[in-house]
Scaffold this active site. Structure first.
Site, PDB file in Angstrom:
ATOM      1  N   ASP A  13       0.860  -1.187   0.000  1.00 52.51           N
ATOM      2  CA  ASP A  13       0.000   0.000   0.000  1.00 52.51           C
ATOM      3  C   ASP A  13       0.898   1.239   0.000  1.00 52.51           C
ATOM      4  OD1 ASP A  13      -1.888   1.953   0.354  1.00 52.51           O
ATOM      5  OD2 ASP A  13      -2.516   1.324   2.344  1.00 52.51           O
ATOM      6  N   ASP A 108      -2.737   2.588  -6.105  1.00 58.02           N
ATOM      7  CA  ASP A 108      -1.702   2.606  -5.070  1.00 58.02           C
ATOM      8  C   ASP A 108      -1.667   1.332  -4.228  1.00 58.02           C
ATOM      9  OD1 ASP A 108      -4.082   3.024  -3.765  1.00 58.02           O
ATOM     10  OD2 ASP A 108      -3.399   4.727  -2.572  1.00 58.02           O
ATOM     11  N   GLU A 109      -2.236   0.233  -4.755  1.00 59.56           N
ATOM     12  CA  GLU A 109      -2.241  -1.017  -4.003  1.00 59.56           C
ATOM     13  C   GLU A 109      -2.018  -2.216  -4.927  1.00 59.56           C
ATOM     14  OE1 GLU A 109      -5.365  -0.208  -0.346  1.00 59.56           O
ATOM     15  OE2 GLU A 109      -6.153  -0.948  -2.262  1.00 59.56           O
TER      16      GLU A 109
END
Length: 214
Positions: A13, A108-109
């Site tokens: 993350d 973003d993961e």
């Protein structure tokens, strides 16, 4: 043979991603409170906040006119999604050097299933450190991430939220459910305000209540 207990899922993350990218692109913004906004007006809200801004209580959804009262030195930056997408691909390429990415969950993961040959927790931690170092060296020195290791993708993602920024948390099967009993229901991805109300109405108010269900 006793079943393998080593947690098999790796979740990454990126921390305050949009704001971190802006701080990477513009050194003036580093170590300063930053809010990424969709338009340069005080009537809008933050779509991302740097950790320096979060220290003042500013977060995604905070109205900018309120945010400036909370932090008069707040730096507002117009969102540039094409830049965040470019960094996303560069980060993905970097992670792929060390580990096969099985799923891109969002910009973003990322999540990955660890190879069966990787069973030692020290080796898994060393892999996580290589990923972090690779991102900072080859993508951006201020781009930080939290990495969670868990027996499934959901628990690995929850682990990333337990230590930020730049965290590393392992949820080992032997440590469960003890390690997550102090979490709130909304710490589980997918449980929002409305779902929490429904659970509360059904008598489920704590993590212990939830885990007691069949």
């Amino acid at each position: 043979m006793e079943p393998q207990k080593t947690p098999r899922w790796f979740f990454l993350d990126l921390n305050s991603y949009f704001a971190s990218v802006e701080q990477q692109e513009n050194p003036y913004l580093r170590n300063r409170p930053v809010a990424v906004v969709p338009s340069m007006t005080d009537a809008t809200c933050a779509i991302a906040a740097s950790y320096e801004a979060k220290a003042y209580g500013i977060k995604t959804g905070t109205k900018i006119f309120e945010a400036k009262k909370m932090c008069p030195d707040l730096q507002c930056v117009l969102a540039r999604h094409y830049v965040y997408v470019d960094y996303h691909h560069r980060i993905l390429e970097e992670v792929d050097k060390y580990l096969l990415v099985h799923k891109v969950c969002s910009i973003d993961e990322f999540s990955s299933k660890l190879p069966n040959s990787l069973t030692d927790l020290d080796a898994i931690r060393a892999l996580a450190e290589k990923v972090k170092e690779g991102i900072q060296k080859n993508v951006g020195e201020v781009i930080k991430c939290s990495i969670g290791i868990g027996p499934n993708s959901l628990l690995a993602k929850m682990a990333t939220d337990m230590q930020k920024p730049d965290g590393y948390v392992v949820l080992h099967p032997d440590d469960l459910p003890t390690k997550i009993l102090n979490l709130h229901l909304r710490d589980i991805p997918g449980i929002g305000v409305n779902m929490e109300v429904r659970l509360n109405n059904a008598g489920v108010c704590t993590m212990q209540d939830l885990l007691s269900l069949s």
